[in-house]
Design an enzyme around this catalytic site. Structure first.
Site, PDB file in Angstrom:
ATOM      1  N   HIS A 149      -1.552   3.858  -1.835  1.00 19.37           N
ATOM      2  CA  HIS A 149      -2.678   4.877  -1.490  1.00 19.37           C
ATOM      3  C   HIS A 149      -2.749   5.996  -2.565  1.00 19.37           C
ATOM      4  N   GLU A 185       0.894  -1.202  -0.041  1.00 20.52           N
ATOM      5  CA  GLU A 185       0.053   0.085  -0.112  1.00 20.52           C
ATOM      6  C   GLU A 185       0.757   1.213  -0.186  1.00 20.52           C
ATOM      7  N   TYR A 188       3.415   2.210   1.900  1.00 24.25           N
ATOM      8  CA  TYR A 188       4.111   2.396   3.310  1.00 24.25           C
ATOM      9  C   TYR A 188       5.549   1.780   3.128  1.00 24.25           C
ATOM     10  N   ARG A 224       2.743  -8.792   4.265  1.00 18.54           N
ATOM     11  CA  ARG A 224       1.354  -8.305   3.267  1.00 18.54           C
ATOM     12  C   ARG A 224       2.342  -7.859   2.253  1.00 18.54           C
ATOM     13  N   GLN A 236     -18.087   5.471   3.993  1.00 20.83           N
ATOM     14  CA  GLN A 236     -18.421   6.633   4.506  1.00 20.83           C
ATOM     15  C   GLN A 236     -18.050   6.770   6.318  1.00 20.83           C
TER      16      GLN A 236
HETATM   17  P1  FAD Z   1     -35.867   8.700   3.488  1.00 23.88           P
HETATM   18  O1  FAD Z   1     -34.987   7.684   2.650  1.00 23.88           O
HETATM   19  O2  FAD Z   1     -36.386   9.876   2.312  1.00 23.88           O
HETATM   20  O3  FAD Z   1     -37.225   7.915   3.526  1.00 23.88           O
HETATM   21  C1  FAD Z   1     -38.366   8.461   3.974  1.00 23.88           C
HETATM   22  C2  FAD Z   1     -39.475   7.532   3.732  1.00 23.88           C
HETATM   23  O4  FAD Z   1     -40.690   7.877   4.371  1.00 23.88           O
HETATM   24  C3  FAD Z   1     -39.772   7.163   2.246  1.00 23.88           C
HETATM   25  O5  FAD Z   1     -39.754   5.983   1.952  1.00 23.88           O
HETATM   26  C4  FAD Z   1     -41.254   8.108   2.214  1.00 23.88           C
HETATM   27  O6  FAD Z   1     -41.973   7.420   1.023  1.00 23.88           O
HETATM   28  C5  FAD Z   1     -41.814   7.697   3.603  1.00 23.88           C
HETATM   29  N1  FAD Z   1     -42.860   8.646   3.799  1.00 23.88           N
HETATM   30  C6  FAD Z   1     -42.741  10.047   3.775  1.00 23.88           C
HETATM   31  N2  FAD Z   1     -43.901  10.613   4.356  1.00 23.88           N
HETATM   32  C7  FAD Z   1     -44.678   9.507   4.699  1.00 23.88           C
HETATM   33  C8  FAD Z   1     -45.959   9.348   5.128  1.00 23.88           C
HETATM   34  N3  FAD Z   1     -46.627  10.452   5.601  1.00 23.88           N
HETATM   35  N4  FAD Z   1     -46.562   8.197   5.519  1.00 23.88           N
HETATM   36  C9  FAD Z   1     -45.985   7.031   5.226  1.00 23.88           C
HETATM   37  N5  FAD Z   1     -44.634   6.995   4.703  1.00 23.88           N
HETATM   38  C10 FAD Z   1     -44.220   8.213   4.554  1.00 23.88           C
HETATM   39  N6  FAD Z   1     -26.502   8.592   1.241  1.00 23.88           N
HETATM   40  C11 FAD Z   1     -25.464   7.890   1.781  1.00 23.88           C
HETATM   41  O7  FAD Z   1     -25.062   8.088   2.698  1.00 23.88           O
HETATM   42  N7  FAD Z   1     -24.542   7.453   0.691  1.00 23.88           N
HETATM   43  C12 FAD Z   1     -24.826   7.353  -0.736  1.00 23.88           C
HETATM   44  O8  FAD Z   1     -23.949   7.231  -1.242  1.00 23.88           O
HETATM   45  C13 FAD Z   1     -25.971   7.893  -0.866  1.00 23.88           C
HETATM   46  N8  FAD Z   1     -26.643   7.906  -1.997  1.00 23.88           N
HETATM   47  C14 FAD Z   1     -27.620   8.221  -2.681  1.00 23.88           C
HETATM   48  C15 FAD Z   1     -27.981   8.340  -3.937  1.00 23.88           C
HETATM   49  C16 FAD Z   1     -29.129   8.780  -4.441  1.00 23.88           C
HETATM   50  C17 FAD Z   1     -29.546   8.803  -5.897  1.00 23.88           C
HETATM   51  C18 FAD Z   1     -30.161   9.238  -3.254  1.00 23.88           C
HETATM   52  C19 FAD Z   1     -31.383   9.738  -3.854  1.00 23.88           C
HETATM   53  C20 FAD Z   1     -29.843   9.383  -1.996  1.00 23.88           C
HETATM   54  C21 FAD Z   1     -28.484   8.949  -1.624  1.00 23.88           C
HETATM   55  N9  FAD Z   1     -27.998   8.999  -0.421  1.00 23.88           N
HETATM   56  C22 FAD Z   1     -26.871   8.435  -0.048  1.00 23.88           C
HETATM   57  C23 FAD Z   1     -28.967   9.484   0.893  1.00 23.88           C
HETATM   58  C24 FAD Z   1     -29.793   8.834   1.722  1.00 23.88           C
HETATM   59  O9  FAD Z   1     -30.333   7.713   0.715  1.00 23.88           O
HETATM   60  C25 FAD Z   1     -30.510   9.287   2.430  1.00 23.88           C
HETATM   61  O10 FAD Z   1     -29.812  10.242   3.277  1.00 23.88           O
HETATM   62  C26 FAD Z   1     -31.420   8.511   3.288  1.00 23.88           C
HETATM   63  O11 FAD Z   1     -32.152   7.672   2.557  1.00 23.88           O
HETATM   64  C27 FAD Z   1     -32.441   9.427   4.373  1.00 23.88           C
HETATM   65  O12 FAD Z   1     -33.121   8.376   4.902  1.00 23.88           O
HETATM   66  P2  FAD Z   1     -34.497   8.749   5.847  1.00 23.88           P
HETATM   67  O13 FAD Z   1     -34.675   7.469   6.327  1.00 23.88           O
HETATM   68  O14 FAD Z   1     -34.294   9.780   6.758  1.00 23.88           O
HETATM   69  O15 FAD Z   1     -35.422   9.322   4.568  1.00 23.88           O
HETATM   70  P1  NAP Z   2     -26.124  18.404  -1.315  1.00 22.91           P
HETATM   71  O1  NAP Z   2     -24.986  17.533  -1.116  1.00 22.91           O
HETATM   72  O2  NAP Z   2     -26.220  19.240  -0.342  1.00 22.91           O
HETATM   73  O3  NAP Z   2     -25.816  19.239  -2.808  1.00 22.91           O
HETATM   74  C1  NAP Z   2     -26.854  20.150  -3.242  1.00 22.91           C
HETATM   75  C2  NAP Z   2     -26.354  20.803  -4.400  1.00 22.91           C
HETATM   76  O4  NAP Z   2     -27.156  21.841  -4.783  1.00 22.91           O
HETATM   77  C3  NAP Z   2     -25.035  21.538  -4.188  1.00 22.91           C
HETATM   78  O5  NAP Z   2     -24.093  21.424  -5.229  1.00 22.91           O
HETATM   79  C4  NAP Z   2     -25.478  23.083  -4.014  1.00 22.91           C
HETATM   80  O6  NAP Z   2     -24.183  23.917  -4.544  1.00 22.91           O
HETATM   81  C5  NAP Z   2     -26.645  23.142  -4.934  1.00 22.91           C
HETATM   82  N1  NAP Z   2     -27.939  24.070  -4.541  1.00 22.91           N
HETATM   83  C6  NAP Z   2     -28.270  24.033  -3.124  1.00 22.91           C
HETATM   84  N2  NAP Z   2     -29.237  25.088  -3.253  1.00 22.91           N
HETATM   85  C7  NAP Z   2     -29.498  25.621  -4.456  1.00 22.91           C
HETATM   86  C8  NAP Z   2     -30.298  26.327  -5.088  1.00 22.91           C
HETATM   87  N3  NAP Z   2     -31.264  27.201  -4.366  1.00 22.91           N
HETATM   88  N4  NAP Z   2     -30.108  26.544  -6.344  1.00 22.91           N
HETATM   89  C9  NAP Z   2     -29.016  26.125  -7.071  1.00 22.91           C
HETATM   90  N5  NAP Z   2     -28.361  24.971  -6.506  1.00 22.91           N
HETATM   91  C10 NAP Z   2     -28.545  24.886  -5.239  1.00 22.91           C
HETATM   92  O7  NAP Z   2     -27.524  17.403  -1.381  1.00 22.91           O
HETATM   93  P2  NAP Z   2     -27.666  16.299  -2.512  1.00 22.91           P
HETATM   94  O8  NAP Z   2     -26.780  16.168  -3.879  1.00 22.91           O
HETATM   95  O9  NAP Z   2     -29.059  16.243  -2.606  1.00 22.91           O
HETATM   96  O10 NAP Z   2     -27.412  15.156  -1.704  1.00 22.91           O
HETATM   97  C11 NAP Z   2     -28.106  14.827  -0.562  1.00 22.91           C
HETATM   98  C12 NAP Z   2     -27.410  14.046   0.624  1.00 22.91           C
HETATM   99  O11 NAP Z   2     -27.305  12.755  -0.007  1.00 22.91           O
HETATM  100  C13 NAP Z   2     -26.137  14.682   0.753  1.00 22.91           C
HETATM  101  O12 NAP Z   2     -26.011  15.093   1.992  1.00 22.91           O
HETATM  102  C14 NAP Z   2     -25.078  13.442   0.714  1.00 22.91           C
HETATM  103  O13 NAP Z   2     -24.475  13.372   1.767  1.00 22.91           O
HETATM  104  C15 NAP Z   2     -25.957  12.302   0.442  1.00 22.91           C
HETATM  105  N6  NAP Z   2     -25.342  11.513  -0.598  1.00 22.91           N
HETATM  106  C16 NAP Z   2     -24.298  10.950  -0.541  1.00 22.91           C
HETATM  107  C17 NAP Z   2     -23.679  10.474  -1.576  1.00 22.91           C
HETATM  108  C18 NAP Z   2     -22.448   9.841  -1.489  1.00 22.91           C
HETATM  109  O14 NAP Z   2     -21.818   9.146  -2.498  1.00 22.91           O
HETATM  110  N7  NAP Z   2     -21.743   9.802  -0.281  1.00 22.91           N
HETATM  111  C19 NAP Z   2     -24.230  10.325  -2.749  1.00 22.91           C
HETATM  112  C20 NAP Z   2     -25.480  10.867  -2.933  1.00 22.91           C
HETATM  113  C21 NAP Z   2     -26.118  11.327  -2.014  1.00 22.91           C
HETATM  114  P3  NAP Z   2     -24.541  25.576  -4.653  1.00 22.91           P
HETATM  115  O15 NAP Z   2     -25.067  26.051  -3.448  1.00 22.91           O
HETATM  116  O16 NAP Z   2     -22.967  25.715  -4.753  1.00 22.91           O
HETATM  117  O17 NAP Z   2     -24.908  25.677  -6.110  1.00 22.91           O
HETATM  118 FE1  SF4 Z   3     -17.278   0.892   5.879  1.00 19.47          FE
HETATM  119 FE2  SF4 Z   3     -19.551   0.130   6.917  1.00 19.47          FE
HETATM  120 FE3  SF4 Z   3     -19.385   1.381   4.262  1.00 19.47          FE
HETATM  121 FE4  SF4 Z   3     -18.497  -1.066   4.744  1.00 19.47          FE
HETATM  122  S1  SF4 Z   3     -20.683  -0.334   4.930  1.00 19.47           S
HETATM  123  S2  SF4 Z   3     -17.736   0.794   3.686  1.00 19.47           S
HETATM  124  S3  SF4 Z   3     -17.679  -1.060   6.732  1.00 19.47           S
HETATM  125  S4  SF4 Z   3     -18.950   2.244   6.413  1.00 19.47           S
END
Ligand code: FAD
Ligand code: NAP
Ligand code: SF4
Length: 678
Positions: A257, A169, A171, A219, A344
């Site tokens: 790395h 890696e 090191y 390793r 993460q």
């Molecule tokens: P949500 O996942 O939004 O779930 C809320 C649920 O509540 C939904 O199923 C909705 O239908 C339900 N609901 C709402 N109101 C009601 C109601 N009145 N009655 C019954 N049901 C209801 N996060 C990461 O950490 N890593 C990633 O790589 C990552 N990739 C992502 C990629 C994409 C494309 C997207 C969209 C999100 C990604 N996220 C990622 C973000 C992550 O999925 C969210 O942060 C997470 O799902 C939030 O969890 P939550 O349970 O708070 O809400």
């Molecule tokens: P986000 O990370 O907060 O990004 C939002 C984007 O929208 C930013 O680029 C911001 O940049 C822009 N924005 C915010 N307000 C705006 C406005 N009023 N007008 C125009 N642009 C605006 O949110 P997200 O992409 O929706 O992701 C949501 C969460 O899911 C994140 O917090 C992330 O952690 C999680 N997630 C993680 C992964 C992962 O790979 N780890 C992948 C997907 C999602 P500017 O303000 O500079 O324009």
């Molecule tokens: Fe790390 Fe858990 Fe994500 Fe696996 S699922 S990469 S152990 S944070």
């Protein structure tokens, strides 16, 4: 009752002559942050004891420095004094008491150390650390070797079953073994033999002090992934040397790395590098261990059955589920909480100097403080929303003995994970959903799908948990109602299929994911599903003829199927907010596919011509067919407000509580923490 053994190779004991490992699973070394302070060793011991009780064959600790200069971190933590032995005894005893075996990894950071006292074969700074190392004198080299020997002696005193000498890696040892950092002209540099001498000296002298009934794992960097890394014949020579010098086992290291090729992140196919270990295995007589992206018993079993290796190493999968091996042995593999390789809560934490944990298992490294004990009083609990926060909360609360009803307005559990799993390279998110689906069943949660809940439905429950997630943020912009404008939800749910030219407003995690999604042809498997396609895309030579596995090999990323612009208002390059250890991969991947990323953008308006922007005062028209809005999210608090208005109290978790900086790590941790105490 006997359980059918689906994993005969994985569960077969391994006889090392003087000791026998109970199966072929090695828990690979992973720095947790708990090694850094004496006060955290009881937590570290509890963390490892749980994995030993989960029946892993052999544990390797996180990297322990053999001396102050070799410490990877500014806080000199390691094993270089008798005074440090008692804290290590806590770890070895806890593992032994739980029926396991444990080796201590000796890690000398070399030029990857984050402090100004770092040393290396030559004074060449690494691209990923801020300090230029001091080139060691011949006397200095000898001192570092003696430190490895002292650490081995102390490790034995501390009750460890062995040590792993970290030679990969990028090191310290790896820095000597390749010309990338080793420019020396003395007996420690130049010829292949001279460059390996340090590994040989360390291994043979460690073997001498350790005796023959002590495990020594070497390793070995089998694929440096650097153009001036080692040739394959040099790697084979090093493996033979390690065996002759006394290594009991040879473990696989893939990539320095600083190499710009992903080796463990989620877009790397499962078991993507076992072919490298397979090439080495016939060259040596000692057992070899393979590694990288092995996260299910089936993947591991297939690798061993094919004869690629004698053991498999898994680090993150054992963070995700300490009972990985036990569940496989008991025929409960489908109950394993699968590591989705997101980095993460583990590596991103480590590289931010935070204690490691796991996105899918927030108990990891918190075994002494976050426990799901049986509830003293069984309550009726309504959980609204079956996203990650609601799923974690409902299943853990039910396991504790509560009567839980989970309400979800859509027809499936998972919330936003149902979109995440569609992103090329993120298929692992589906495994997490499968786990949660099983947990709901096993814990007896009553699941009500297609049930949008309002305040009136929640009367009579002892506790109400709202996990209703988020809404996409609506932005104000002239032309925002134009038919070209679509939300990321409609795109990912394929309600809209965007045209050949697309602008994406917002370059956060979701903006990047949408760009990845739109750059791929529909129904065309991405490279995370095939090791060969992955190697082609990133320029890895699977014939192992190229130096370092990459020299002269052109990466062949498939071009994007659309013209894409990924935009943000903040100045600077988009993607700075992405994960510390994975952000570079997303940026590089999109760049290679031809996606244009612009920062410092002002959105002017949208009309039939497309999206009008200005960048640095210059007006531009992006003549696009669609504009996808990925501008972040706001909490869905409508139900919470309704309940409050009626004077009903509730717990609000996940995105419903806080949309800024929301991610699944936060959502699952919140759901689990609440469930532990409700
Ligand atoms: P949500 O996942 O939004 O779930 C809320 C649920 O509540 C939904 O199923 C909705 O239908 C339900 N609901 C709402 N109101 C009601 C109601 N009145 N009655 C019954 N049901 C209801 N996060 C990461 O950490 N890593 C990633 O790589 C990552 N990739 C992502 C990629 C994409 C494309 C997207 C969209 C999100 C990604 N996220 C990622 C973000 C992550 O999925 C969210 O942060 C997470 O799902 C939030 O969890 P939550 O349970 O708070 O809400
Ligand atoms: P986000 O990370 O907060 O990004 C939002 C984007 O929208 C930013 O680029 C911001 O940049 C822009 N924005 C915010 N307000 C705006 C406005 N009023 N007008 C125009 N642009 C605006 O949110 P997200 O992409 O929706 O992701 C949501 C969460 O899911 C994140 O917090 C992330 O952690 C999680 N997630 C993680 C992964 C992962 O790979 N780890 C992948 C997907 C999602 P500017 O303000 O500079 O324009
Ligand atoms: Fe790390 Fe858990 Fe994500 Fe696996 S699922 S990469 S152990 S944070």
């Amino acid at each position: 009752m006997t359980t059918e053994n689906h994993y005969p190779h994985l569960l077969e004991p391994l006889d090392l002559g003087f000791t026998t490992l109970r199966n072929r699973v090695l828990m690979g070394s992973m720095h947790t942050g708990l090694e850094d302070h004496k006060r955290d060793f009881p937590r570290l011991a509890a963390y490892f004891a749980e994995r030993a009780a989960g029946e892993v064959g052999l544990i390797v600790t996180g990297g322990i420095a053999p001396g102050v200069r070799g410490s990877a971190l500014p806080t000199p933590t390691g094993l270089f004094s008798r005074l440090q032995v008692p804290r290590h005894k806590l770890v070895s005893s806890a593992v032994h008491d739980a029926g396991g075996k444990v080796c201590m990894q000796i890690l000398h950071g070399g030029r990857y150390s984050f402090h100004p006292m770092s040393v290396a074969p030559s004074a060449i700074q690494s691209p990923i650390t801020p300090f230029k190392p001091k080139a060691l004198s011949a006397k200095g080299v000898e001192k570092q070797i003696r430190n490895f020997v002292r650490a081995t002696r102390l490790a034995r005193e501390a009750g460890y079953d062995g040590v792993e000498i970290m030679g990969s890696e990028g090191y310290f040892i790896n820095e000597f073994t390749t010309t990338h950092v080793n420019k020396r002209t003395d007996e420690w540099g130049g010829s292949t033999r001279n460059r390996y001498r340090i590994a040989e000296e360390i291994l043979s002298r460690c073997r001498e002090v350790a005796g023959h009934d002590f495990i020594i794992i070497y390793r070995l960097s089998m694929l440096d992934l650097l153009p001036d890394g080692n040739r394959w014949d040099e790697i084979v020579a090093q493996a033979k040397m390690a065996e002759a010098a006394g290594a009991t086992l040879i473990n696989t290291g893939i990539g320095w790395h600083e190499a710009r090729i992903p080796t463990i992140a989620t877009m790397v196919p499962r078991g993507a590098f076992s072919w490298v270990t397979a090439r080495l295995r016939p060259e040596v007589g000692v057992p070899v261990i393979t590694t990288n992206r092995i996260n299910t018993p089936k993947v591991a079993e297939d690798i061993l059955a094919r004869g690629d290796a004698d053991m498999v190493s898994m680090a993150r999968p054992l963070l995700a589920d300490p009972e990985f091996v036990k569940k496989a042995r008991e025929g409960r593999a489908d109950e394993i909480n699968i590591c989705i390789a997101c980095n993460q809560a583990c590596l991103d934490h480590t590289f931010s100097r935070k204690t490691c944990s796991c996105l899918v298992n927030p108990r990891a490294c918190r075994e002494t403080e976050l426990n799901y004990l049986p509830a003293t009083q069984s309550k009726t609990i309504a959980v609204v929303g079956a996203g990650p926060a609601g799923l974690a909360c409902a299943s853990i609360a039910a396991h504790r003995g509560h009567q839980v009803s989970l309400f979800e307005q859509s027809g499936e559990i998972g919330g936003q994970f149902n979109m995440a799993k569609k992103i090329p390279g993120k298929a692992e998110f589906a495994a997490s959903l499968a786990y949660f689906r099983g947990e709901l069943d096993r814990s007896g949660v009553k699941v009500h799908l297609d049930t949008a809940v309002s305040a009136g439905d929640l009367e009579g429950f002892d506790e109400i948990v709202l996990a209703t997630g988020v809404f996409p943020r609506q932005i104000e912009l002239q032309g925002i109602d134009h038919k070209k404008v679509v939300s990321y939800i409609d795109v990912l749910n394929e309600k809209v299929v965007p045209g050949p030219r697309v602008a994406i407003i917002g370059a956060g995690g979701i903006g990047f994911d949408v760009a990845e999604f739109l750059s791929h042809a529909k129904d065309h498997p991405d490279s995370s599903q095939s090791s060969e396609a992955f190697a082609r895309e990133w320029g890895i030579d699977i014939t192992l003829e190229a130096q370092g596995g990459v020299k002269g090999i052109e990466p062949q990323p498939p071009a994007s199927v659309r013209d894409l612009w990924l935009l943000q208002r903040k100045p600077g390059k988009p993607g700075k907010t992405l994960g510390k250890t994975t952000g570079w991969i997303h940026r590089l991947s999109l760049r290679k596919r031809g996606v244009q990323m612009l920062g410092g953008v002002t959105y002017e308006h949208i009309d039939d011509q497309g999206l009008h922007i200005s960048v640095g005062g210059e007006q531009r028209l992006l003549a696009v067919d669609h504009v996808v809005i990925c501008a972040g999210q706001v909490s869905n608090r409508s139900l919470a407000d309704e309940l409050e208005a009626q004077g009903l109290s509730c717990h609000v978790i996940g995105g419903a509580k806080k949309a800024a900086e929301l991610d699944a790590k936060y959502a699952i941790a919140e759901g689990s923490e609440l469930a532990a105490k409700i």
